[in-house]
Design an enzyme around this catalytic site. Sequence first.
Site, PDB file in Angstrom:
ATOM      1  N   LYS A 113      -2.873   4.920  -2.480  1.00 44.21           N
ATOM      2  CA  LYS A 113      -3.626   5.805  -1.806  1.00 44.21           C
ATOM      3  C   LYS A 113      -4.143   6.939  -2.581  1.00 44.21           C
ATOM      4  O   LYS A 113      -3.195   7.807  -3.234  1.00 44.21           O
ATOM      5  CB  LYS A 113      -3.042   6.307  -0.600  1.00 44.21           C
ATOM      6  CG  LYS A 113      -2.790   5.163   0.681  1.00 44.21           C
ATOM      7  CD  LYS A 113      -4.055   4.765   1.189  1.00 44.21           C
ATOM      8  CE  LYS A 113      -3.975   3.860   2.343  1.00 44.21           C
ATOM      9  NZ  LYS A 113      -4.975   3.383   2.909  1.00 44.21           N
TER      10      LYS A 113
ATOM     11  N   GLY B 115      -4.064  -4.179   6.420  1.00 36.50           N
ATOM     12  CA  GLY B 115      -3.127  -4.016   7.314  1.00 36.50           C
ATOM     13  C   GLY B 115      -3.160  -2.512   7.983  1.00 36.50           C
ATOM     14  O   GLY B 115      -3.966  -1.671   7.437  1.00 36.50           O
TER      15      GLY B 115
ATOM     16  N   LYS C 147      -1.237  -0.936  -4.651  1.00 33.00           N
ATOM     17  CA  LYS C 147      -2.292  -0.234  -4.033  1.00 33.00           C
ATOM     18  C   LYS C 147      -1.684   1.346  -3.834  1.00 33.00           C
ATOM     19  O   LYS C 147      -0.764   1.560  -3.038  1.00 33.00           O
ATOM     20  CB  LYS C 147      -2.808  -0.695  -2.720  1.00 33.00           C
ATOM     21  CG  LYS C 147      -3.969   0.203  -2.023  1.00 33.00           C
ATOM     22  CD  LYS C 147      -4.654  -0.583  -0.808  1.00 33.00           C
ATOM     23  CE  LYS C 147      -4.801   0.029   0.481  1.00 33.00           C
ATOM     24  NZ  LYS C 147      -5.228  -0.687   1.487  1.00 33.00           N
TER      25      LYS C 147
ATOM     26  N   SER D 233       1.024  -1.158   0.096  1.00 32.17           N
ATOM     27  CA  SER D 233       0.102  -0.075  -0.076  1.00 32.17           C
ATOM     28  C   SER D 233       0.842   1.148   0.055  1.00 32.17           C
ATOM     29  O   SER D 233       1.587   1.373   1.005  1.00 32.17           O
ATOM     30  CB  SER D 233      -0.924  -0.076   1.430  1.00 32.17           C
ATOM     31  OG  SER D 233      -1.597   1.092   1.637  1.00 32.17           O
TER      32      SER D 233
ATOM     33  N   LYS E  23      -9.832  -6.836   8.209  1.00 32.62           N
ATOM     34  CA  LYS E  23      -8.950  -6.476   9.127  1.00 32.62           C
ATOM     35  C   LYS E  23      -9.399  -6.841  10.583  1.00 32.62           C
ATOM     36  O   LYS E  23     -10.303  -6.667  11.050  1.00 32.62           O
ATOM     37  CB  LYS E  23      -8.680  -4.788   9.472  1.00 32.62           C
ATOM     38  CG  LYS E  23      -8.108  -4.303   7.967  1.00 32.62           C
ATOM     39  CD  LYS E  23      -8.031  -2.733   8.439  1.00 32.62           C
ATOM     40  CE  LYS E  23      -7.306  -2.259   6.968  1.00 32.62           C
ATOM     41  NZ  LYS E  23      -7.267  -0.799   7.020  1.00 32.62           N
TER      42      LYS E  23
ATOM     43  N   ASP F 299     -13.636  -1.240   3.426  1.00 33.05           N
ATOM     44  CA  ASP F 299     -12.730  -1.563   4.440  1.00 33.05           C
ATOM     45  C   ASP F 299     -13.495  -1.041   5.851  1.00 33.05           C
ATOM     46  O   ASP F 299     -14.142  -1.645   6.683  1.00 33.05           O
ATOM     47  CB  ASP F 299     -11.541  -0.771   4.304  1.00 33.05           C
ATOM     48  CG  ASP F 299     -10.348  -0.552   5.310  1.00 33.05           C
ATOM     49  OD1 ASP F 299     -10.785  -0.981   6.520  1.00 33.05           O
ATOM     50  OD2 ASP F 299      -9.244  -0.199   4.923  1.00 33.05           O
TER      51      ASP F 299
ATOM     52  N   GLU G 210     -11.137   0.918  -3.062  1.00 31.97           N
ATOM     53  CA  GLU G 210     -11.273   0.620  -1.666  1.00 31.97           C
ATOM     54  C   GLU G 210     -11.826   1.953  -1.070  1.00 31.97           C
ATOM     55  O   GLU G 210     -11.282   2.874  -1.042  1.00 31.97           O
ATOM     56  CB  GLU G 210     -10.016   0.310  -0.923  1.00 31.97           C
ATOM     57  CG  GLU G 210     -10.114  -0.209   0.497  1.00 31.97           C
ATOM     58  CD  GLU G 210      -8.898  -0.868   0.896  1.00 31.97           C
ATOM     59  OE1 GLU G 210      -7.948  -1.056   0.113  1.00 31.97           O
ATOM     60  OE2 GLU G 210      -8.403  -0.576   2.244  1.00 31.97           O
TER      61      GLU G 210
ATOM     62  N   ASP H  62      -7.262   3.177  -2.813  1.00 29.31           N
ATOM     63  CA  ASP H  62      -7.923   3.273  -1.552  1.00 29.31           C
ATOM     64  C   ASP H  62      -7.972   4.692  -1.293  1.00 29.31           C
ATOM     65  O   ASP H  62      -7.031   5.369  -1.135  1.00 29.31           O
ATOM     66  CB  ASP H  62      -6.945   2.492  -0.616  1.00 29.31           C
ATOM     67  CG  ASP H  62      -7.728   2.544   0.738  1.00 29.31           C
ATOM     68  OD1 ASP H  62      -8.846   2.997   1.220  1.00 29.31           O
ATOM     69  OD2 ASP H  62      -7.054   1.901   1.681  1.00 29.31           O
TER      70      ASP H  62
HETATM   71  O1  OSB Z   1      -6.888   2.025   4.643  1.00 29.97           O
HETATM   72  O2  OSB Z   1      -5.909   0.029   4.468  1.00 29.97           O
HETATM   73  C1  OSB Z   1      -6.137   1.240   5.035  1.00 29.97           C
HETATM   74  C2  OSB Z   1      -2.781   1.939   6.925  1.00 29.97           C
HETATM   75  C3  OSB Z   1      -3.284   2.507   8.024  1.00 29.97           C
HETATM   76  C4  OSB Z   1      -4.755   2.759   8.190  1.00 29.97           C
HETATM   77  C5  OSB Z   1      -5.369   2.200   7.149  1.00 29.97           C
HETATM   78  C6  OSB Z   1      -4.911   1.895   5.947  1.00 29.97           C
HETATM   79  C7  OSB Z   1      -3.586   1.549   5.984  1.00 29.97           C
HETATM   80  C8  OSB Z   1      -2.897   1.180   4.703  1.00 29.97           C
HETATM   81  C9  OSB Z   1      -1.458   0.346   4.922  1.00 29.97           C
HETATM   82  O3  OSB Z   1      -3.307   0.878   3.604  1.00 29.97           O
HETATM   83  C10 OSB Z   1      -1.606  -0.905   5.244  1.00 29.97           C
HETATM   84  C11 OSB Z   1      -0.328  -1.742   5.554  1.00 29.97           C
HETATM   85  O4  OSB Z   1       0.603  -1.866   4.779  1.00 29.97           O
HETATM   86  O5  OSB Z   1      -0.167  -2.037   6.744  1.00 29.97           O
HETATM   87 MG    MG Z   2      -8.444   0.962   3.342  1.00 33.42          MG
END
Ligand code: OSB
Ligand code: MG
Length: 388
Positions: A181, A308, A179, A153, A280, A256, A231, A206
Site C-alpha cells: 500500500k 480482497g 503488494k 497486501s 471484487k 480497482d 493499482e 496500491d
Molecule cells: O484496495 O485492495 C484494496 C482492503 C480493504 C479495502 C481495499 C483494499 C484492501 C486490500 C486488502 O488491499 C486485500 C485483502 O487482503 O483482503
Molecule cells: Mg485496491
Amino acid sequence: MQTPSEVLNQNVAAVPDRLVIEKVELRTVRVPLNEPFETSFGRIDSRLIFLVAVNGGGETGWGEVVAAEEPLYSYETVGTALHVIRDYLAPAIMGEPLRDISDLAQRLAPFRGHNMAKAGLELAFMDLLARLKCQSLSHLIGGTRESIPVGVSLGIQPSLDRLLERVDRYLDLGYQRIKLKIKPGWDIGVVREVRRRNPDIMLSVDANAAYTLADLDHLRTLDDFGLLMIEQPLEYDDLIDHAQLQSKLSTAICLDESITGIKRAKQALDLGSCRIINIKIGRVGGYSQAIGIHDLCYAKGIPVWCGGMLESGIGRAHNIALASLPGFVLPGDISASSRYFARDLIVPEVTVSRDGTVIAPLGPGLGFNVDLEYITARTETLMRLEPH
Ligand code: OSB
Ligand code: MG
C-alpha cells in the site's frame, strides 16, 4: 468452448422448481484483526463483518457484504447496506419464486448503486443454489482451476524495518506476489528498498486513489522498479485521467475502485485507462457482473485477479470460487485466514500452501463449514426478515 457466463446461465437456469426465499437473516459480527491494517484512506483494528443468510428449499446459503464501517473506500457502509437490504433489496427477492440468477439480478436492478449490498444477497443466493444442487460454487460458475495463486497486501507500516520484516515473512510463507500500500510520503523510498532487497519477486503497489495527474512526474519514477502493476493511482471514480497517465507510464495500471460493473470495465478498456483489472465481487455488485467482467477481459487477453476486502472466511470462500475461473491468471489478494484473524468464521480455515496457492474446495456451496457457534458469540446485530 463455453464462457463462464454461459456455464453459469446453463447451470443456474435450472433453479430447483419454484425456489422461494423464505427468510433473509442479516447480522454483524465484530472480529479483531491480528494487526491493524492501514491504507492511504485510513486505518482499522477490527472488522465489522456483515453476514447474509438466505433460506429456501430447506437449505441455507451464506454471503458477506464487504462494506466497511466508514465510507472511505466506497460510499457504502455497513449502515447503508443494512438499510438498503432491509428496506428494499430483501423485500424484492423474498416470497415470489425465483427463476434463475438473472431473475434475482433483475429484481435488484431498479435500485441504483449499493453494489456491495446487492452482492451480499447474490452471494448468499448462489451458495444456496450450489448447496441445493450439491455442487461446489466453483463448478457452478464454470471454474477450471483447483489451485489458486495468491499474494498478500501489506498495509502502510509504522516503519520501513517493520515492512521489510513483513515482506520476508510472507515470502517465506510462499506468497507469490507482494503488494505494498502506498501514499504520498510512503512510496518511492519504500518501493526502492523492497525491490533492492528482493530483485526477482512479483511486486505491485496500491495507492487507493491517493494521487492526481499533478503527480505525473512522481508516479513515473515507479517505472524504475519493474512493478507488476500500479493499482488505482488516481481518483476513485476516474477513467479519463487514468487513460492519460497510462499513456505516459510503462508500468501497467490496474483499476480497482473505478471498475463498478461490466459497462465501466468496457469503457476503461476502450479508453486505455488500465491494462489489468482487479475484480471484487462486492464492488461490482455480485457474481453476474464479476463473471461478465472476467469474460470480457478473457476475450481481450486482459489479465484479471481477485481483489480482497479483508473478508471473513465466508466472503473469502466466494473469492476462491470466483478466482477459479480461467482468466484469473494473476495472484489474488486471497490470503490465509491467519493473516487476518486469530479465529475465522469458517472451518477449516483458509490456508496457503508453500507454493503460494489455496485450494478451491469440492464440497457443496462454499465448501467450508460456517462456524455458527463462534459467529453467534460475536454477533452485534441480528435482523430476521420475512416476506410480508
Ligand atoms: O484496495 O485492495 C484494496 C482492503 C480493504 C479495502 C481495499 C483494499 C484492501 C486490500 C486488502 O488491499 C486485500 C485483502 O487482503 O483482503
Ligand atoms: Mg485496491
